[in-house]
Scaffold this active site. Structure first.
Site, mmCIF file in Angstrom:
data_model
loop_
_atom_site.group_PDB
_atom_site.id
_atom_site.type_symbol
_atom_site.label_atom_id
_atom_site.label_comp_id
_atom_site.label_asym_id
_atom_site.label_seq_id
_atom_site.Cartn_x
_atom_site.Cartn_y
_atom_site.Cartn_z
ATOM 1 C CB CYS A 137 36.241 -25.765 23.577
ATOM 2 S SG CYS A 137 36.715 -27.100 22.479
ATOM 3 C CB CYS A 140 37.355 -29.292 24.629
ATOM 4 S SG CYS A 140 38.087 -28.201 23.439
ATOM 5 C CG ASP A 141 35.179 -28.730 27.862
ATOM 6 O OD1 ASP A 141 36.091 -29.553 28.031
ATOM 7 O OD2 ASP A 141 35.345 -27.505 27.877
#
Ligand code: NAP
Length: 312
Positions: A137, A140-141
């Site tokens: 992701c 997200c990261d």
């Protein structure tokens, strides 16, 4: 125990659209937003950056913001939302039985919208370094990889999109693909091709994630054209190789295809069990778009409503 008219399982665009239509048809839907089935409530759009292709939003909007709007609209028409995963179903007889948390629910009809989730390579080190360099992701990261060197694995639109997004932060992004031809759309290929931070590594399979036990330092690779093994240095690896449907709970109860997607009847959202309907990516390996998921979620609510009316 009260018997629900319709239970909706899943909280992506399909689930919430089904809820909006069912609620407006006075079916008083109960929706399980799930924690684990689809990765998290809200489904895959929670892991997306800008959504630019959903009609009605000419400026685009962020995936999580879009799901917040879907949810608000479903709540406005008094959909009851339960923050639990459905862990068991019993479709052997009606009313259907649905287990979530410690409780069992009864339903006259069920709409399954549990979506799909990211696939992993299944190689040594991949799990070990998740959260320590390995991710599926970018949204997200990606932020954690400022000025770092990153690999993106895959050759479809997801890989191209992740690479473009990551190039905002990273020093360099290498797309590692097992063939020498991309599967992704022309426009995404062009965008990635023009991005000076993105390079392509062709005919290459990642065989192992390497590191010091705390964080990843690179990968071991195999070139399937030259049969040579080698290593690539990298601070991060984003896996973007496609998705699998969230149907484990329904296995044995309804007909699935060989990849586990729910089979629906032609021009309908009916499954192999009368009274059970399916919408969104859980029954669609072809289009897999937010707008098509919303469309089939709507169809599922209309199908359920008409089926219930026929029963009564
Ligand atoms: P996909 O189109 O199925 O592509 C998966 C890619 O991963 C393929 O290139 C495949 O290689 C590779 N792959 C699969 N298993 C692998 C493995 N074990 N090891 C190495 N590589 C592997 O999946 P996707 O990119 O997630 O896209 C899914 C759908 O969503 C598509 O219809 C896409 O257009 C859509 N989508 C659209 C957007 C957008 O428009 N913004 C963004 C994301 C996704 P091969 O090519 O060799 O099979």
């Amino acid at each position: 125990m009260e018997i629900e008219n319709v239970v909706i399982i899943g909280s992506g665009p399909a689930g919430y659209t089904a809820a909006i239509y069912a609620a407006r048809a006075d079916m008083k839907p109960l929706l399980f937003e799930g924690q684990r089935l689809g990765g998290q409530p809200g489904g895959q759009l929670m892991l997306t950056t800008e959504v630019e292709n959903f009609p009605g939003f000419p400026e685009g909007l962020m995936g999580p913001e879009m799901m917040e709007k879907f949810k608000k609209q479903a709540e406005r028409f008094e959909t009851r939302i339960v923050s639990e995963d459905v862990t068991e179903v019993d479709f052997a007889s009606r009313p259907f039985k649905i287990k979530a948390g410690e409780q069992e629910y009864l339903a006259k009809s069920v709409i399954i919208c549990t979506g799909a989730q990211a696939m992993w390579l299944g190689i040594p080190g991949e799990q070990e370094y998740q959260g320590h360099g390995v991710s599926a992701c970018a949204t997200c990261d990606g932020f954690f990889f400022r000025d770092k060197e990153i690999l993106v694995i895959g050759g479809g639109d997801s890989a191209l999109e992740e690479a473009n997004f990551l190039s905002r932060f990273a020093k360099k992004v290498s797309i590692v693909h097992r063939r020498e031809e991309l599967r992704g759309s022309k426009i995404m290929q062009e965008r990635a091709g023009k991005n000076p931070k993105i390079e392509f590594i062709w005919n290459t399979e990642v065989r192992e994630v390497l590191g010091d036990g705390t964080s990843m330092s690179g990968v071991r690779v195999f070139n399937n054209k030259t049969n040579e093994e080698g290593e690539l240095k990298a601070d991060g690896m984003f896996v973007a190789i496609g998705h699998k449907p969230n149907t484990s709970v329904f296995k044995g109860w309804i007909d699935l295809d060989e990849k586990g997607y729910i089979l629906t009847k032609p021009d309908s959202t009916e499954t192999s069990i009368e009274g059970v309907f399916a919408g969104g990516d859980v029954a669609d390996h072809k289009y897999r778009q937010a707008i098509t998921a919303a469309g089939t979620g709507c169809m599922a609510a209309l199908d359920a409503e008409r089926w219930l009316a026929d029963q009564e």
